[in-house]
Design an enzyme around this catalytic site. Structure first.
Site, mmCIF file in Angstrom:
data_model
loop_
_atom_site.group_PDB
_atom_site.id
_atom_site.type_symbol
_atom_site.label_atom_id
_atom_site.label_comp_id
_atom_site.label_asym_id
_atom_site.label_seq_id
_atom_site.Cartn_x
_atom_site.Cartn_y
_atom_site.Cartn_z
ATOM 1 N N LYS A 152 53.560 10.856 57.599
ATOM 2 C CA LYS A 152 53.336 10.066 58.957
ATOM 3 C C LYS A 152 55.006 10.192 59.443
ATOM 4 O O LYS A 152 55.714 9.035 59.212
ATOM 5 C CB LYS A 152 52.865 8.933 59.096
ATOM 6 N N GLU A 156 42.185 18.153 58.595
ATOM 7 C CA GLU A 156 41.940 16.880 59.075
ATOM 8 C C GLU A 156 41.723 17.207 60.497
ATOM 9 O O GLU A 156 41.987 18.073 61.098
ATOM 10 C CB GLU A 156 43.052 16.172 58.636
#
Length: 308
Positions: free
Chosen positions: A101, A137
């Protein structure tokens, strides 16, 4: 957070310091924690970045670590939503920074999710950039597929270095195992999606979002999973929510408590502009990017409500 930091040459944040800062942020913002009966939550976002001033393409010499909180609700709501595969954009390159992230990972996909929304798809899914054949994802969350074989339930999640590891997904897998369900973490071919009975988008802000249908425009494939939330998804949702709210025994060590002393700064500093007011209830607080050993949920007693 430490996994993501390692991708971009940022030193690890000590776990004790991390949790102390998170608890202080929750305690200082206790007035924004939603009522216990509410579906709302207090979202917590830790952030670390290089903050020293230099032009060299080298690691910074100083870093700033901050913890932000924001009241809100689940990102997509709770009703089953349609999703589609993004065909003309790859979220993460093989052996790139997709598993972290970091700044820039999400912003480039916004124009593609906006386009999908105009076409009636509220959630977007990414396939692997190398072969475009395997699930990675959703743009905002992880992927869980569920198959039912009579009484046997199989929960499948993708295994890829390009996926941002999700504490909420890991929590669902732990719950699934506790139910006696089989859990598989492996490569998932796109073609396997037609065999799932339920598909879930899972993440801290997304929580557990049922996927109503999954479409791939280029092949005109469309897999329908139902207009209502599946029974397995409901069971996972209920268990996670009940642990958060103290209605179910936490056998996993996920729950932590924010106490009055968590309001205080280090001893050499004084806090004179905050007062406590007592309320008797336990409220849910969600935290994103907690180190895997820290668990998925922080539970805050409202007696630590803060008034400026």
């Amino acid at each position: 957070m430490n996994v993501s930091a390692s991708y971009v040459s940022i030193p690890e944040i000590p776990q004790d310091h991390f949790m102390k800062c998170v608890k202080m942020a929750v305690a200082r913002n206790g007035e924004w924690v939603a009522p216990h009966s509410s579906e709302a939550l207090l979202y917590i976002r830790p952030l670390v970045f290089g903050s020293s001033g230099h032009l060299s393409l080298t690691a910074p010499t100083e870093y700033t670590f901050a913890v932000f909180t924001q009241p809100g609700t689940t990102y997509h709501g709770i009703q089953p939503l349609p999703a589609c595969v993004i065909e003309d954009f790859d979220r993460a390159a093989p052996r790139g920074t997709g598993g972290a992230k970091v700044g820039g990972n999400y912003a480039p996909v916004i124009r593609h999710t906006d386009k999908a929304r105009t076409q009636g798809y509220h959630v977007t899914l990414h396939l692997d950039a190398q072969t475009r054949t395997c699930i990675e994802e959703f743009s905002t969350s992880g992927f869980i597929g569920i198959k039912k074989f009579g009484e046997q339930v199989v929960v499948v999640v993708p295994d890829s270095k390009n996926i941002v590891q999700s504490i909420t997904s890991d929590s669902c897998l732990a719950l699934a195992k506790s139910f006696g369900w089989r859990v598989e973490k492996r490569e998932i071919a796109w073609s396997e999606c037609k065999f799932f009975d339920e598909v879930v988008a899972v993440g801290t802000a997304a929580s557990l979002l049922p996927i109503r249908l999954l479409a791939r425009p280029s092949t005109e494939e469309k897999f329908v999973y139902g207009e209502t939330t599946g029974e397995c998804t409901l069971k996972l949702q209920s268990a996670l929510r009940n642990i958060m709210r103290g209605k179910m025994e936490d056998r996993f060590g996920w729950v932590d408590v924010v106490k009055e002393e968590d309001l205080l700064l280090p001893k050499e500093e004084k806090v004179e502009d905050f007062v406590l007011s007592g309320v008797n209830a336990e409220l849910p607080v969600m935290i994103d990017d907690v180190h895997e050993k820290s668990g998925a949920v922080v539970s805050a007693p409202v007696e630590v409500q803060v008034e400026a």
